[in-house]
Scaffold this active site. Sequence first.
Site, PDB file in Angstrom:
ATOM      1  N   TYR A  11     -78.322 -36.999  52.371  1.00  0.00           N
ATOM      2  CA  TYR A  11     -78.123 -35.620  52.835  1.00  0.00           C
ATOM      3  C   TYR A  11     -78.750 -34.605  51.876  1.00  0.00           C
ATOM      4  O   TYR A  11     -79.683 -33.870  52.238  1.00  0.00           O
ATOM      5  CB  TYR A  11     -76.624 -35.372  53.008  1.00  0.00           C
ATOM      6  CG  TYR A  11     -76.214 -33.937  53.244  1.00  0.00           C
ATOM      7  CD1 TYR A  11     -76.912 -33.124  54.138  1.00  0.00           C
ATOM      8  CD2 TYR A  11     -75.105 -33.404  52.594  1.00  0.00           C
ATOM      9  CE1 TYR A  11     -76.514 -31.807  54.358  1.00  0.00           C
ATOM     10  CE2 TYR A  11     -74.693 -32.102  52.816  1.00  0.00           C
ATOM     11  CZ  TYR A  11     -75.410 -31.309  53.688  1.00  0.00           C
ATOM     12  OH  TYR A  11     -75.020 -30.012  53.909  1.00  0.00           O
ATOM     13  N   ASP A  50     -83.481 -50.527  45.332  1.00  0.00           N
ATOM     14  CA  ASP A  50     -82.200 -50.252  44.697  1.00  0.00           C
ATOM     15  C   ASP A  50     -82.388 -50.073  43.195  1.00  0.00           C
ATOM     16  O   ASP A  50     -83.254 -50.697  42.584  1.00  0.00           O
ATOM     17  CB  ASP A  50     -81.251 -51.431  44.970  1.00  0.00           C
ATOM     18  CG  ASP A  50     -79.814 -51.077  44.711  1.00  0.00           C
ATOM     19  OD1 ASP A  50     -79.382 -51.156  43.540  1.00  0.00           O
ATOM     20  OD2 ASP A  50     -79.107 -50.713  45.670  1.00  0.00           O
ATOM     21  N   ALA A  73     -79.132 -40.779  43.846  1.00  0.00           N
ATOM     22  CA  ALA A  73     -78.539 -41.989  44.410  1.00  0.00           C
ATOM     23  C   ALA A  73     -77.169 -42.256  43.790  1.00  0.00           C
ATOM     24  O   ALA A  73     -77.048 -42.337  42.568  1.00  0.00           O
ATOM     25  CB  ALA A  73     -79.466 -43.181  44.173  1.00  0.00           C
ATOM     26  N   ALA A  74     -76.136 -42.395  44.636  1.00  0.00           N
ATOM     27  CA  ALA A  74     -74.779 -42.619  44.124  1.00  0.00           C
ATOM     28  C   ALA A  74     -73.830 -42.916  45.266  1.00  0.00           C
ATOM     29  O   ALA A  74     -74.102 -42.592  46.425  1.00  0.00           O
ATOM     30  CB  ALA A  74     -74.288 -41.389  43.364  1.00  0.00           C
ATOM     31  N   TYR A 140     -64.700 -41.554  40.833  1.00  0.00           N
ATOM     32  CA  TYR A 140     -66.003 -40.965  41.164  1.00  0.00           C
ATOM     33  C   TYR A 140     -66.425 -39.960  40.099  1.00  0.00           C
ATOM     34  O   TYR A 140     -67.507 -40.044  39.513  1.00  0.00           O
ATOM     35  CB  TYR A 140     -65.934 -40.303  42.545  1.00  0.00           C
ATOM     36  CG  TYR A 140     -67.080 -39.374  42.833  1.00  0.00           C
ATOM     37  CD1 TYR A 140     -68.390 -39.839  42.850  1.00  0.00           C
ATOM     38  CD2 TYR A 140     -66.855 -38.014  43.091  1.00  0.00           C
ATOM     39  CE1 TYR A 140     -69.458 -38.988  43.113  1.00  0.00           C
ATOM     40  CE2 TYR A 140     -67.907 -37.163  43.356  1.00  0.00           C
ATOM     41  CZ  TYR A 140     -69.204 -37.648  43.361  1.00  0.00           C
ATOM     42  OH  TYR A 140     -70.258 -36.795  43.612  1.00  0.00           O
ATOM     43  N   GLY A 283     -56.102 -38.100  44.058  1.00  0.00           N
ATOM     44  CA  GLY A 283     -57.176 -37.566  43.222  1.00  0.00           C
ATOM     45  C   GLY A 283     -57.761 -36.249  43.660  1.00  0.00           C
ATOM     46  O   GLY A 283     -58.757 -35.801  43.099  1.00  0.00           O
TER      47      GLY A 283
END
Length: 326
Positions: A11, A50, A73-74, A140, A283
């Site tokens: 996105y 990757d 990337a995550a 995260y 969280g």
Amino acid sequence: MNILVTGGAGYIGSHVLKLLLKAGHKVVTLDNLQKGHRQAVTGGQFVVGDLADRKLLNKVMQENKIEGVIHLAADSLVGESMEKPAKYYFNNFINGINLLEAMVANGVKYIVFSSTAAVYGEPKEIPIKEENLTKPTNTYGESKLFFEKALKRYEQIHGLRSISLRYFNAAGADPEGEIGEAHNPETHLIPLILETALGEREKIYIFGDDYPTRDGSCIRDYIHVNDLAAAHLLAIESLAVKNKSAVYNLGNGEGYSVKEVIQAVKTVTGRDFPVEIAARRAGDPAVLIASSAKIKEELNWQPEYYQLEKIISTAWEWHKNGGFNK
């Protein structure tokens, strides 16, 4: 400039890519397409791969004479990160170290990192400033903070300069309608509400209405994805002229509750739909609002889409026209 964008089919990454191409940069996108979309890559070279693949990283950097990296990337689901911490430490931190090692091996000297407001945890003061305490409440945010700390060490040891951009809530879509937000499964609030307005979901859930906020629901700072993309362009160009490493918040400085966002969507779309209160998610801080004064002063960043209804309108156009399925 020759730039590698990791996660460029996602996105935010796809909007960054589009802006880089418009600015005349030569871009290679690396994405494993686990969450990204091939049709979101609007130009440049595309490599399916990757960050765990060190040989591929070396090959891409060598063959394309990469000068700088924008690393997006995550894995980014707060709830999942509290259920599967290993996945987040591996993908967001260990694979990130693979990227840094490849950069060092190939003489790539600067990187813009997609960080997150989740590094702050439950803030002690609002709006949040870059020097505020970083104490993540979820895996995260912690995985992103670990990588920020690694960047400081890699500068100390290898001279690798970096800018970390701590996003608040990305929202909206490309005003030209070419790309937008499409996750599977979708977890972001605004597209979830828009899907409900379109009749694709039965109802929208509010996760907790007992927070210490003005209406009991969580408050977040929403920033248009194009404004985020513009910050990445400014950041990579700043590093290219040997400017110093930095950390910047990216937000609008305005907070909206979940209930207020739902009402704004109803106003923009002219549609009503069911809303249901559900239990809190693990969280989730009550309030996250950014101070972006630092990046405005140092990089002259100026967001264009600062009104919530304007942000939602761009997303609504994208979704009602079918997104990538149009």
